[in-house]
Each structure stands twice: as C-alpha cells, then as structure tokens.
Design a protein around this motif. Structure first.
Motif, PDB file in Angstrom:
ATOM      1  N   ARG A 254      42.812  38.233  38.082  1.00 10.38           N
ATOM      2  CA  ARG A 254      42.502  38.037  39.503  1.00 10.38           C
ATOM      3  C   ARG A 254      42.990  39.225  40.333  1.00 10.38           C
TER       4      ARG A 254
ATOM      5  N   VAL B 235      40.659  42.153  39.968  1.00  9.88           N
ATOM      6  CA  VAL B 235      39.411  41.962  40.723  1.00  9.88           C
ATOM      7  C   VAL B 235      39.663  42.205  42.214  1.00  9.88           C
TER       8      VAL B 235
ATOM      9  N   SER C 274      35.206  44.335  38.157  1.00  8.64           N
ATOM     10  CA  SER C 274      34.278  43.424  38.847  1.00  8.64           C
ATOM     11  C   SER C 274      34.348  42.058  38.183  1.00  8.64           C
ATOM     12  N   THR C 275      33.761  41.068  38.833  1.00  2.00           N
ATOM     13  CA  THR C 275      33.750  39.726  38.225  1.00  2.00           C
ATOM     14  C   THR C 275      32.971  39.737  36.910  1.00  2.00           C
ATOM     15  N   ASP C 276      31.946  40.576  36.809  1.00  2.00           N
ATOM     16  CA  ASP C 276      31.193  40.676  35.553  1.00  2.00           C
ATOM     17  C   ASP C 276      32.070  41.218  34.420  1.00  2.00           C
TER      18      ASP C 276
ATOM     19  N   LEU D  33      34.224  38.284  33.192  1.00  2.00           N
ATOM     20  CA  LEU D  33      33.538  36.994  33.058  1.00  2.00           C
ATOM     21  C   LEU D  33      33.915  36.252  31.774  1.00  2.00           C
TER      22      LEU D  33
ATOM     23  N   VAL E 200      37.509  34.926  31.896  1.00  2.00           N
ATOM     24  CA  VAL E 200      37.704  33.875  32.906  1.00  2.00           C
ATOM     25  C   VAL E 200      37.054  32.561  32.462  1.00  2.00           C
TER      26      VAL E 200
ATOM     27  N   ASN F  42      26.319  31.736  37.892  1.00  2.00           N
ATOM     28  CA  ASN F  42      26.944  33.005  38.281  1.00  2.00           C
ATOM     29  C   ASN F  42      25.906  34.090  38.552  1.00  2.00           C
TER      30      ASN F  42
ATOM     31  N   LEU G 273      35.278  31.971  38.866  1.00  2.00           N
ATOM     32  CA  LEU G 273      35.019  33.409  38.724  1.00  2.00           C
ATOM     33  C   LEU G 273      34.776  34.055  40.090  1.00  2.00           C
ATOM     34  N   ASN G 274      33.934  33.421  40.915  1.00  2.00           N
ATOM     35  CA  ASN G 274      33.587  34.012  42.211  1.00  2.00           C
ATOM     36  C   ASN G 274      34.689  33.837  43.258  1.00  2.00           C
TER      37      ASN G 274
ATOM     38  N   MET H 240      37.709  34.404  42.695  1.00  2.00           N
ATOM     39  CA  MET H 240      38.702  35.451  42.440  1.00  2.00           C
ATOM     40  C   MET H 240      38.638  36.585  43.459  1.00  2.00           C
ATOM     41  N   GLU H 241      37.466  36.745  44.092  1.00  4.43           N
ATOM     42  CA  GLU H 241      37.294  37.825  45.073  1.00  4.43           C
ATOM     43  C   GLU H 241      37.964  37.505  46.403  1.00  4.43           C
TER      44      GLU H 241
END
Length: 548
Positions: free
Chosen positions: A51, A54, A60-62, A65, A68, A96, A119-120, A122-123
């Motif tokens: 986290r 990111v 990146s989240t990708d 992925l 996570v 996602n 996952l999303n 985390m940003e």
C-alpha cells in the motif's frame, strides 16, 4: 452456420476472455501457500508495505494486483471464514478492469467485490460500492468491513434518513463507502448547491462498483434525481380540476386520421398522453365557468385539467402508486419497490393526491437534477455486478463503454428450467397455479411465486387464504420486510408470493431436507416486459449446485 463452426473451433468471444482471466487467476492462486504460511501480523505488514509503495507512486495497482488479490483471499479465510473461489478471482479481475461481471445468483458477488475494492482503495482516493437498498448497504458494509478493517482500511456507510453533513463527510472520507444509488446521487446534487467547497460531503468520483448494475444503469438510467423547492401556487385548482375530470366522458380516437374523435377526451396508452377533444374543451369551460380555457389567465387551469385526466385515466392505484399513511407513494415500475421520497413532477403527484382524497402537498419547482446515467459517468472507473446483463450488453457498451463478461459458475447449475404453459383464460391459469402450489406444499417443497404487479400478488394472496395455505406476500406495500421474507423462502413448506423485486441481493439458502424434496420451486405466473426480469426470478433457485 459459419458462426457455429467458428465457435466450435475457437470458442465464443466470452470464452476467450474468461480463459485469459483464468490464467491470471492461476498466477494469484500460486501465491496462496506463501501467504497462508504467514501469521496475521506478517500478512498485514506485507499488505501495508504494498500500500505504501502504491501511495508513493513507486508501483501501480496493476503491479501489485496478484499479491493484493492473494492477500485478500487469505484475509477472507481468516476473518470471514470464506475463501474466494477461482471463478470469484476472475470476477474480481473483471471488476478491476472497469467491466461488468455477470455471475449467477448465489455465486458470492458481495465477496467478489472485496478483491477490486481493496486493490483500488490502496490509492487513498475512495471507493464507492452501490447497492439497491439501505438494508444491503448496511449488511455488506458490516460483513465485509471486518475484512477491510483487518487490512487497515476504513469503511463508511451512507443510508437514507440520516442527513447529518458531518457524519456523511466522515463516511465519504473512509477508504471504502457503501450506499444506495439514490443517496450517492442526492449527495452530489446537494454538494452542488453548497456555497463553498469545504461544505461538500463527497470528495470525488474515483472508482465505483454498482451491484445489480442492470437495474440501476439500464432500468433506472434515465430516472431523474430532483431536488425541488416550493412554487407558492394555490392547491385548490387541483381539487376543482379533479371534479371536472370525473365529469368528462372518455371517447375513442378515430380509426381514420381525417376522422373525428368521440367523447370529451381520448387516451393514448402507448405515449402515456391524454388528448382533449373540442367537445371536451367546451364542456370544461362550462364546468370551470370560464370563457376560454386556453387564454393566458386560464393557462394554469388547462394544465391542472390535463394532469387530473392523466391521474384518473392513466395511473392505476396499486399498480403505479399506493396510498400509505395518507400519502401517495410511487411504485417503481422496474423493481416493484416503493420509491419513498420521490414525487411525480409537473403537478401530477398533486393530481393523484386530489384523486385519492388525501392531503395535497405543495407543488415544487426543480432546483437541481441529474439522471443516474449522467451521475455514474462522472466516475473515473466504473464497474458492475449482476446475475443478468448479457441481454443488455449492447446498451452497456454504447452508453457506458462497459464490457459484459459472463463468468462460469463454481459448481454446474442443475436447476430444471421448464417450458411455459399457456391457458385460455386467467381463471384457468390461477386455478392451475393454486393446484400446483397445493401439490408442492403437501410434500413440504418451498415455492416462490412470481407476479408482475401488486394487483396480481394480492389476487393470489386471496386465493391462498381461501385454501388455508400459509404464505408470505412480498410487494411494494410491505417491502421493508423484503430481505427477511426472501431469506425464509427456502424453508421447508414455505410459500412466498413476490413481485418483480424478488429480494435481489439476498441469498435463499436451503437445507438437506429441502434439497431431497427437489429444492426451491420457482413458479412464474406471467412473463415480465423484460426477459432479464424473468431470468432474475428463475435465478433465485439453483444456487451453488442446488437442485430446483
């Protein structure tokens, strides 16, 4: 023929997409042993490290992925005692990617969402999860909130009736926020009426997952959310117009375009319009005691009359609306649920109140409005879940640029889908329906009976009362108990009548005794306007390999 040959060799487009996702799911599964060996502290530390990377923009989240998703699966096992199936990993990957995951009833869409949500989130920009009612928003936020909390993420929930700006702002400030489409939309409208940015409760539109996406983005897509204020018009005109409307005689439109309509007015059912004839205008002028109904000073009278005629001849009680606690409440034509707080515009609601003899509430003018279609297009990334989306795949693609991916079931569906039976008359049909319910009920097999209107559900209710068959009725008049009624629909000996709402989002579980009796029996009494709604009803039975 050529298409069939191609599909036979290469599979459908959907098959090829699913295969690609399955490869990624296999990579995630390969990490399971590694994370299973860690204790809780180590697993949390691993997630927090990813986290931080990111948030810092290092990855990146990708990039993270696979790790996570594998961590979320392991956390699910420990916190919820639920392990994400491989097909659920595929569902998470689809979400996602900003697409629609079409998954059959009972395949665990609520758990699937946690993968893309974490996952999303985390940003740190906020993730919104949209459900169709407050009960599901609170339930999912509470259940899945345990998983998010384990990973150090905060969860908020937005429900109707609680309009404290400070509380709402705190809920939107959380990493993950659950709520209904109505609440998210109205908060956006209220924010746009605030005097300064600091007063706004929402902090942006980063990523959203819409549950029952077909219902919200297709059925209700053009439903406007409206914030209104008073117009200070007199309300007596609606009562007088209602009296006039009841004295007018309905006629027929001419078969020949050059012909003349009969009666005082005609009704265009298709376009939901009422057309007053010349004879009708003269009659209305006498009844209103005016010289010219369409002069500038009488313009408001012609408007009142138009709405009164619509209220009396186009809108039916217990079909389009119900009267509850002295108020006219709209019945949503797609879900069968009561649309609390919503009112028909342009004086139609006041006309219905005059028709039903209840207190007429002040007419309002629009101060701010937005459709669901336009609201959800505000998000940077939009994804959805449902059991029935392929029938609207073209619309999703054209309007929202959303692809629909049908995900295979974890266990093969063994439900028996029977052909329609057609009867000469409605009476014969209902006799057959009651006969079938009695047959099933005598051996204890639970039955869920689907109807398309409140009127038909209440007719069935009366017939079952005459036969002394214990049953529950789920329609817009008692939708508060929707979740509980549907939850109990799989109990031995249960008979449940439901309109097209059918308790979406609530699992109907059956025990081994009911399984041995053949599972939950779905009995559709009529076809709905949309094939998708028929499929939703059918999908209430046969979850996770159950018979039905």
């Amino acid at each position: 023929m050529f298409k069939k040959v191609i599909h036979g060799i290469f599979g459908t487009k959907n098959d090829r997409i699913v295969k690609q996702y399955a490869k990624r799911a296999a990579q995630i599964s390969a990490l399971e042993e590694n994370y299973a060996a860690m204790d809780d502290a180590a697993l949390k530390a691993e997630f927090e490290a990813l986290r931080a990377q990111v948030r810092a923009g290092e990855k990146s989240t990708d990039d993270v992925l696979n790790e996570v998703f594998a961590i979320v699966r392991e956390a699910g096992k420990r916190v919820l005692n639920m392990r994400h199936f491989d097909v659920q990993l595929i569902g998470g990957l689809v979400l996602n990617d900003g697409a629609i995951a079409e998954m059959k009833t009972g395949e665990g869409k609520t758990l699937v969402a946690t993968l893309a949500v974490v996952l999303n989130a985390m940003e740190g920009k906020g993730v919104h999860v949209v459900t169709v009612n407050d009960y599901l928003a609170k339930r999912d936020a509470a259940q899945m909130g345990e998983l998010y909390e384990f990973l150090g993420l905060s969860t908020g929930v937005i429900v109707g009736g609680e309009y404290d700006d400070a509380k709402r702002k705190a809920a939107y400030a959380c990493d993950i926020t659950y709520g209904t489409n109505n609440e998210f939309g109205f908060d956006y409208l209220r924010d746009n009426m605030k005097f300064s940015a600091d007063e706004k409760v929402q902090r942006g539109h980063h990523f959203v997952i819409v549950d029952e996406v077909d219902s919200i983005l297709i059925d209700e897509a053009r439903t406007p959310l409206i914030i209104s204020g008073p117009t200070n018009r007199t309300l007596d005109g609606y009562i007088k117009a209602n009296e006039v409307a009841r004295q007018m005689i309905r006629g027929e439109a001419p078969a020949d375009p050059k012909g003349k309509a009969t009666g005082d007015f005609t009704v265009d059912e298709k376009n939901r319009a009422v057309l007053i004839t010349e004879a009708g205008i003269s009659k209305a002028e006498k009844l209103f005691d005016v010289d010219n109904l369409y002069s500038l000073e009488n313009a408001v009278l012609s408007h009142y009359l138009d709405q009164a005629l619509k209220a009396n001849y186009l809108f039916e009680k217990d079909v389009h609306y119900v009267v509850r606690d002295g108020q006219v409440v709209i019945v949503d034509e797609f879900t069968g649920r009561l649309s609390e707080g919503r009112r028909f515009s342009e004086g139609l609601h006041q006309a219905l109140e005059a028709k039903e003899g209840v207190q007429i509430q002040e007419e309002s003018q629009t101060l701010a409005d937005i459709t669901f279609q336009n609201y959800f297009r505000l998000y940077e990334k939009l994804a959805g879940m449902t059991g029935t989306a392929q029938t609207e795949a073209t619309e999703f693609s054209q309007i929202y640029k959303l692809e629909v991916v049908s995900i295979p079931t974890n266990v093969p569906v063994i439900r028996k889908d029977q052909n329609d039976l057609i009867y000469k008359t409605e009476r014969e049909k209902f006799d057959a329906v009651i006969g079938e319910i009695k047959r099933l009920n005598s051996k204890g097999q639970p039955v869920l009976v689907g109807t398309a209107s409140i009127e038909k559900s209440e007719k069935l209710h009366e017939l079952l009362v005459k036969e002394n068959i214990a049953h529950s009725v789920l329609n817009a008049k008692n939708h508060e108990r929707e979740a509980q009624i549907i939850k109990d629909a799989g109990v031995k000996g249960a008979v449940t009548i439901a309109t097209n709402m059918a308790g979406r989002g609530v699992d109907i579980r059956i025990d081994d005794e009911v399984r041995a009796l053949g599972g939950l029996y779905i009995l559709g009494t009529e076809r709905h306007e949309s094939r998708r709604i028929d499929n939703q009803l059918r999908g209430r039975s046969g979850r996770q390999g159950d018979p039905g």
